[in-house]
Design a protein around this motif. Structure first.
Motif, PDB file in Angstrom:
ATOM      1  N   VAL A  65       0.861  -1.191   0.000  1.00  0.00           N
ATOM      2  CA  VAL A  65       0.000   0.000   0.000  1.00  0.00           C
ATOM      3  C   VAL A  65       0.895   1.238   0.000  1.00  0.00           C
ATOM      4  CG1 VAL A  65      -1.762   1.247   1.322  1.00  0.00           C
ATOM      5  CG2 VAL A  65      -1.721  -1.256   1.345  1.00  0.00           C
ATOM      6  N   PRO A  66       0.573   2.266  -0.820  1.00  0.00           N
ATOM      7  CA  PRO A  66       1.409   3.473  -0.810  1.00  0.00           C
ATOM      8  C   PRO A  66       1.519   4.033   0.602  1.00  0.00           C
ATOM      9  CG  PRO A  66      -0.227   3.590  -2.557  1.00  0.00           C
ATOM     10  CD  PRO A  66      -0.542   2.353  -1.769  1.00  0.00           C
ATOM     11  N   HIS A  67       2.725   4.433   0.981  1.00  0.00           N
ATOM     12  CA  HIS A  67       2.947   4.887   2.346  1.00  0.00           C
ATOM     13  C   HIS A  67       2.391   6.280   2.550  1.00  0.00           C
ATOM     14  CE1 HIS A  67       5.855   5.890   5.830  1.00  0.00           C
ATOM     15  NE2 HIS A  67       4.688   5.509   6.262  1.00  0.00           N
ATOM     16  N   ARG A  68       1.451   6.396   3.493  1.00  0.00           N
ATOM     17  CA  ARG A  68       0.962   7.713   3.902  1.00  0.00           C
ATOM     18  C   ARG A  68       1.134   7.807   5.394  1.00  0.00           C
ATOM     19  NH1 ARG A  68      -3.032   6.252   0.562  1.00  0.00           N
ATOM     20  NH2 ARG A  68      -2.846   7.124  -1.515  1.00  0.00           N
ATOM     21  N   LYS A  69       1.830   8.851   5.807  1.00  0.00           N
ATOM     22  CA  LYS A  69       2.085   8.990   7.236  1.00  0.00           C
ATOM     23  C   LYS A  69       0.855   9.558   7.925  1.00  0.00           C
ATOM     24  CE  LYS A  69       5.183  11.252  10.378  1.00  0.00           C
ATOM     25  NZ  LYS A  69       5.890  12.515  10.531  1.00  0.00           N
ATOM     26  N   GLY A  70       0.182   8.742   8.709  1.00  0.00           N
ATOM     27  CA  GLY A  70      -0.975   9.226   9.463  1.00  0.00           C
ATOM     28  C   GLY A  70      -0.611   9.316  10.927  1.00  0.00           C
ATOM     29  N   SER A  71      -1.636   9.302  11.786  1.00  0.00           N
ATOM     30  CA  SER A  71      -1.359   9.415  13.217  1.00  0.00           C
ATOM     31  C   SER A  71      -0.673   8.148  13.720  1.00  0.00           C
ATOM     32  CB  SER A  71      -2.649   9.684  13.973  1.00  0.00           C
ATOM     33  OG  SER A  71      -3.572   8.658  13.679  1.00  0.00           O
ATOM     34  N   ARG A  72      -0.931   7.023  13.076  1.00  0.00           N
ATOM     35  CA  ARG A  72      -0.271   5.772  13.462  1.00  0.00           C
ATOM     36  C   ARG A  72       0.594   5.296  12.298  1.00  0.00           C
ATOM     37  NH1 ARG A  72      -1.173   6.489  18.110  1.00  0.00           N
ATOM     38  NH2 ARG A  72      -2.847   5.622  19.358  1.00  0.00           N
ATOM     39  N   ASN A  73       1.783   5.816  12.253  1.00  0.00           N
ATOM     40  CA  ASN A  73       2.682   5.486  11.145  1.00  0.00           C
ATOM     41  C   ASN A  73       3.166   4.037  11.293  1.00  0.00           C
ATOM     42  OD1 ASN A  73       4.651   5.378   9.204  1.00  0.00           O
ATOM     43  ND2 ASN A  73       5.593   7.348   9.758  1.00  0.00           N
ATOM     44  N   PRO A  74       2.913   3.181  10.290  1.00  0.00           N
ATOM     45  CA  PRO A  74       3.366   1.780  10.412  1.00  0.00           C
ATOM     46  C   PRO A  74       4.889   1.641  10.280  1.00  0.00           C
ATOM     47  CG  PRO A  74       2.399   2.150   8.252  1.00  0.00           C
ATOM     48  CD  PRO A  74       2.188   3.419   9.024  1.00  0.00           C
ATOM     49  N   VAL A  75       5.538   2.724   9.844  1.00  0.00           N
ATOM     50  CA  VAL A  75       7.006   2.704   9.752  1.00  0.00           C
ATOM     51  C   VAL A  75       7.551   3.703  10.771  1.00  0.00           C
ATOM     52  CG1 VAL A  75       9.006   2.929   8.245  1.00  0.00           C
ATOM     53  CG2 VAL A  75       6.801   2.239   7.281  1.00  0.00           C
ATOM     54  N   GLN A  76       8.136   3.202  11.832  1.00  0.00           N
ATOM     55  CA  GLN A  76       8.630   4.065  12.896  1.00  0.00           C
ATOM     56  C   GLN A  76      10.140   4.236  12.773  1.00  0.00           C
ATOM     57  OE1 GLN A  76       7.064   5.679  15.635  1.00  0.00           O
ATOM     58  NE2 GLN A  76       5.188   5.343  14.463  1.00  0.00           N
ATOM     59  N   LEU A  77      10.572   5.458  12.990  1.00  0.00           N
ATOM     60  CA  LEU A  77      11.994   5.790  12.898  1.00  0.00           C
ATOM     61  C   LEU A  77      12.488   6.174  14.293  1.00  0.00           C
ATOM     62  CD1 LEU A  77      14.467   6.583  11.043  1.00  0.00           C
ATOM     63  CD2 LEU A  77      13.418   8.850  10.870  1.00  0.00           C
ATOM     64  N   VAL A  78      13.554   5.529  14.743  1.00  0.00           N
ATOM     65  CA  VAL A  78      14.159   5.917  16.019  1.00  0.00           C
ATOM     66  C   VAL A  78      15.611   6.317  15.751  1.00  0.00           C
ATOM     67  CG1 VAL A  78      14.795   5.200  18.358  1.00  0.00           C
ATOM     68  CG2 VAL A  78      12.642   4.432  17.380  1.00  0.00           C
ATOM     69  N   LEU A  79      15.952   7.508  16.202  1.00  0.00           N
ATOM     70  CA  LEU A  79      17.291   8.053  15.947  1.00  0.00           C
ATOM     71  C   LEU A  79      18.123   7.994  17.219  1.00  0.00           C
ATOM     72  CD1 LEU A  79      16.004  11.196  13.993  1.00  0.00           C
ATOM     73  CD2 LEU A  79      16.729   9.037  13.013  1.00  0.00           C
TER      74      LEU A  79
END
Ligand SMILES: Nc1ncnc2c1ncn2[C@@H]1O[C@H](COP(=O)(O)OP(=O)(O)OP(=O)(O)O)[C@@H](O)[C@H]1O
Length: 199
Positions: free
Chosen positions: A65-79
């Motif tokens: 599915v095309p990635h759309r960043k919503g309130s619950r992003n299925p792709v989380q980034l931790v720096l």
């Protein structure tokens, strides 16, 4: 099930392209390392895959599915620096509650103490705060974690605890993890596949 970037290209302003026509895949259930020399574009790629920057070329899809960043992003980034990721005016209980991430199992695996939750971010150590960021990222809707130098600044024990918790979460959740790091030993220990960048 896959996190996929296709024909990705990015440049900052009018600078030269950081990369062009780049394809990358991280399978759910896969722990993939991303290594390469300083400045080659690893963090830029991580930001694009997580939807934190607008794509200039190509597209990213999450499980087809095309990635759309919503309130619950299925792709989380931790720096690397958790103090930049949390609201300094909120006690940490609120930070975790807002993300729907009050899972006691996760908190226990990350050795998060209850008393920390009644404090403000500046009242925790860097390693303690990083565990909170990781806990917040590993919610039930997270399908992929991008860990960009996530434990670089931490002591060996905290590093090991965090990675142990992340790997258990990934196994339970059948989630994919992209590990961006300069630490070869860490990459070799964790990752089933390593991408050498630029490629
Ligand atoms: N905000 C920005 N504005 C302009 N150029 C930038 C910006 N952020 C990064 N760059 C440039 O883009 C290139 C890629 O940077 P990036 O941080 O993605 O590399 P990296 O591989 O993650 O590096 P490192 O391993 O040192 O963290 C570098 O040449 C960098 O100078």
């Amino acid at each position: 099930m896959v996190l996929e970037g296709k024909s990705l290209g990015y440049r900052y302003g009018k600078e030269a392209w950081v990369f062009h026509n780049l394809d990358i895949q991280v399978g759910a259930d896969e722990i993939v390392g991303l290594v390469g020399p300083s400045g080659c574009g690893k963090s830029t790629l991580g930001q694009l895959l997580a939807g934190h920057m607008r794509m200039q070329e190509g597209h990213v899809s999450v499980d087809g599915v095309p990635h759309r960043k919503g309130s619950r992003n299925p792709v989380q980034l931790v720096l690397q620096h958790p103090e930049q990721a949390v609201n300094p005016r909120w006690k940490l209980r609120r930070t975790l509650q807002e993300s729907g991430m009050m899972d006691p199992v996760m908190r226990s695996e990350l050795s998060i103490e209850d008393t920390w939750l009644d404090r403000y971010p500046n009242e925790l150590s860097g390693g303690e705060l990083q565990r909170i960021w990781v806990a917040r990222a590993l919610g039930p809707e997270t399908r992929y974690l991008i860990a960009d130098e996530m434990t670089t600044m931490l002591d060996a024990i905290t590093q090991a605890q965090i990675w142990h918790a992340v790997l258990r979460w990934a196994e339970r959740q059948r989630a994919g993890v992209l590990v961006i790091s300069h630490e070869r030993e860490l990459i070799e220990r964790l990752c089933g596949r390593v991408i050498h960048f630029p490629f």
